[in-house]
Each structure stands twice: as C-alpha cells, then as structure tokens.
Design an enzyme around this catalytic site. Sequence first.
Site, short mmCIF file in Angstrom:
data_model
loop_
_atom_site.label_atom_id
_atom_site.label_comp_id
_atom_site.label_asym_id
_atom_site.label_seq_id
_atom_site.Cartn_x
_atom_site.Cartn_y
_atom_site.Cartn_z
N LYS A 1 0.87 -1.18 0.00
CA LYS A 1 0.00 0.00 0.00
C LYS A 1 0.90 1.22 0.00
O LYS A 1 2.07 1.14 0.40
CB LYS A 1 -0.88 0.01 1.26
CG LYS A 1 -2.12 0.85 1.13
CD LYS A 1 -3.25 0.14 0.42
CE LYS A 1 -4.40 1.08 0.11
NZ LYS A 1 -5.57 0.36 -0.45
N ASP B 1 -6.89 4.29 -4.76
CA ASP B 1 -7.60 4.15 -3.49
C ASP B 1 -8.23 5.52 -3.25
O ASP B 1 -8.39 6.29 -4.21
CB ASP B 1 -6.62 3.74 -2.36
CG ASP B 1 -7.33 3.36 -1.06
OD1 ASP B 1 -7.92 2.27 -1.00
OD2 ASP B 1 -7.33 4.16 -0.09
#
Length: 452
Positions: A124, A164
Amino acid sequence: MHSEMQRIFDKVVARDPDQPEFQQACLEVLETLGPAIDAHPEYIPIVERLCEPERIIQFRVPWVDDGGGQHVNRGFRIQYNGAIGPYKGGLRFHPTVNQSVLKFLAFEQIFKNSLTGLPMGGGKGGSDFDPKGKSDSEVMRFCQSFMMELWRHIGHNLDVPAGDIGVGGREIGYLFGMYKKLRNDFEAGVLTGKGMSFGGSLIRPEATGYGLVYFAREMLATKGMSFEGATVSISGSGNVAQFACEKVLDLGGKPVTMSDSSGWIHDPAGIDREKLAWVMDLKNNRRGRISEYADHFDGVTYTKSQPDPSVNGLWSVKVDVALPCATQNELNAAEAQSLVDGGCSAVAEGANMPCTPEAVEVFQNNGLLFAPGKASNAGGVATSGLEMSQNSLRLNWSRQEVDEKLENIMVNIHKNAFETADRFGHPGNYVIGANIAGFLKIAEAMLAQGVL
Ligand code: NDP
C-alpha cells in the site's frame, strides 16, 4: 486470544505504540487465528514475521501550485509481504495518510489478495496530499513529482500500485505517464486502474462496488434472503459507493443514502439510475459536494457531518442491508446498535475496516450477517489482477468476460470464507473464515520459502 497471539500482539504495541490503526488491524487478525495456530503450531513464527513489513519507503514530494507557491508532502510505499506474488495494493492521497494508516491497509491487503486466489503479495502507499480543491494541473504536477521517486521502487514483477481514496483514473493516468517517461519503456502492468486506451481493463472501475454486492448477495442467500426489494444504506459517494449503488439497483434493491466527508443525504424514494448518473457526474467530473443532491432532487434530506457521528448519523436510517463504503472506523458501536434496532439483516464492508471492533461485536452478538472488507471488497484488487493478466497476454477481455470472472472470484471468496469458518468451528463467522483462509495460503508459502 491464543496466548502466543497475545504475546505477538503485545510486541506490536510495544514496537509501534503510536500506530493505533495498525494495531487495530493486527489485533483483528491475531484474535481470530487461534484455531489455525492450534492446528499448525509451526505457523507461530510466521505470524510474528507477518506483523512486520518487509520494507517501508518514505520520501519527499515537492510540488508547485498554480500561483507559483512551493509545497512539500510526504510520500510512502509499504512493500509488506511478497510471499505469493509481487506487492500489490493501492495508493491513497488524503490528509490523514501516515505510516500507521498505510501499514494497516497493507497488512489487510496481504490477506485480501491471498483470498482472491491470484498471485499477488500485499502492499500500500500514498501521500498526505489532499487533491480536493486542487486544479487538474496541480494534481498532475503532484503525481509527476510523486512518481519521480516511486518509479525506482516499483515494476510489473516487483510492486504494482493502483488507486484508493483520492487516486482515481485521472491520477493513475498522470502517474503512469511519468513512469513511462522515466523508464523509457511501455510497461503496462506496472500500475492498474489505467484508462482503457492505455492498457486498462473493462470493469476495473466498477469492480470493488460490484464485487461487494456479489459477496453480500451470496451471504444473504445463505439465509434465504436477497437484494430484491431490500432497502440499502450506502456511505461514501466515491468509486466504491457509486458502483455498489449501481449493482444494488441491478439486483432489485433500493439504495437510500450516500455521503461524503461533509455530510450525508437520505432519499426515501430511492437513488435510482438517473439520480446515480447525476451523482457520478457530480463526483467524477464536477467534483462537487453531496449536499448538492438535496438541492437538486425533491424529498431529500441533507445532514451535515456531526462532531459526534453517532448523533443522527447515516446509520440511523432503517434499512435491510448496510454497505459502509467511505473510510476506516466510520461506523461505531452506537451506530451499529441503531442498525440492529432498525431491523437490519446484513452489513458488508466496502471500505477497509469501516466498522470499529465494537461495532462488529454488536453485529455478531445480534446475529446479523457481517462481511469483513478483506473478503467483501476484494473484487477491486482481483480485477486489478485480471488487468495485469490482460497486460501480460496483450489482450483485452470483453466487459462480460471480466464481469463473469469477477463474479466467480467473489462467489469463491464467499465459499472459502464460509467453509473455513465452519471447518474451524465458527459457522457463519466470516471474520474468522476470511482471516484463516487468507492466512493459511500465505503461511504455507512463507514456510516453504524459509526464514526471510
Ligand atoms: P474515493 O476517494 O473514490 O471515495 C471516498 C469516499 O469516502 C468519498 O465520498 C469521500 O468523501 C468519503 N470519505 C473519505 N474520507 C472520509 C472521512 N474521513 N469521513 C467521511 N467520508 C470520507 O475512494 P474509494 O471509493 O476508492 O475508497 C473508499 C474505501 O474503499 C476506502 O476505504 C478504500 O480503501 C476502500 N477500497 C477501495 C478500493 C478501490 O478499488 N477503489 C478497493 C478496496 C477497498 P470526500 O470526497 O468528502 O472526501
């Protein structure tokens, strides 16, 4: 909690006392792994290793605004676990981004990616940059500066970022353009969520929201229920929320709420296709606020976000199914109780960790069906995996082909989580089922590869 898991969790807290989100994500997994550890005590050191990322990259992102002013943001990439494939996970641009938030997201991503059945490790990244209120050229300059550092750490066999919160098609386009220029190579599989004209996959924008509703449909079916005629509350109005809303409509349900960080709308008549198209234009093109929905359509109430979100919040609306699709910890125990009191039957997480642990306890104690995000929102990353496959094959699959593959993956994730919960003595507990099913595959790979 299993005594060995408690020992490992105590170490996590001692090491990173200032990382509450990361601790929460670890605790949520560790407290469910007991039955798997009893069956496989050889996995205890694996769990300990899993609580530490393989690599954290932090860098400076300087950029210039339209008026010539200079700014500095902080960029990150967490390459958390590469046991079963290249690191894979989105980039988040939001002022709340810090190491704790990204470590929690990367940790969750390991299990989620494992559940998809595709060969993807967990990662991430992102920045504390806020794209809200910035011009297109400011966002472009920021993305270019971000990629001027990130490019040396990623690659289609190494680490494949995606979108995201705050990173959609526009940002992925700018990031990909800069990567291509720096590498002097058209490496399509280095990012996913790309535009269709340069290697993107049909259905990728829809995938997380559609996948969420496919998962919830499977979960409802175990109790003989369906979306047909069901009233549904959705939070958020971004990518996941929009396409969850669309798929609920496809399956005959009635979505009645949406939100953004400023407030939420309740439309008792239902958000139909025409209204949803208007929301998509508002959010994706005009970049406006959800409050405008209440000005535009009749019979709609708008409520501003309260300092205490449990007061008159979105979750106080009586519904059959709730789909939290905005952000972490957006639904607390009091709000969970409102949903229970209103007769809600099922909650499926579209966002990552939107329900607090106390909220999840309320759902489970009251017999609601509850789907944790790492299972129910895995459709996005699964379709990113399908985008990577198409890039490798230099082929484009049709919309129908990708949607069918996505649907199959979500049906299989549901089956795997459901059956694993049963096998380990907790029937109907999707949290335990998803955590253990995701973990076993990772643990087997890590054990086989030695102490790394
Ligand atoms: P978007 O940026 O498209 O939308 C996010 C939505 O949530 C916006 O409506 C935003 O409102 C709202 N929101 C963000 N932060 C807050 C906050 N602090 N309080 C209240 N509302 C907030 O992001 P996505 O739809 O892509 O992501 C939503 C969630 O789903 C995240 O948890 C993400 O990690 C998760 N997810 C996303 C996937 C994907 O493929 N995109 C895949 C799997 C999970 P505002 O515009 O006002 O900020």
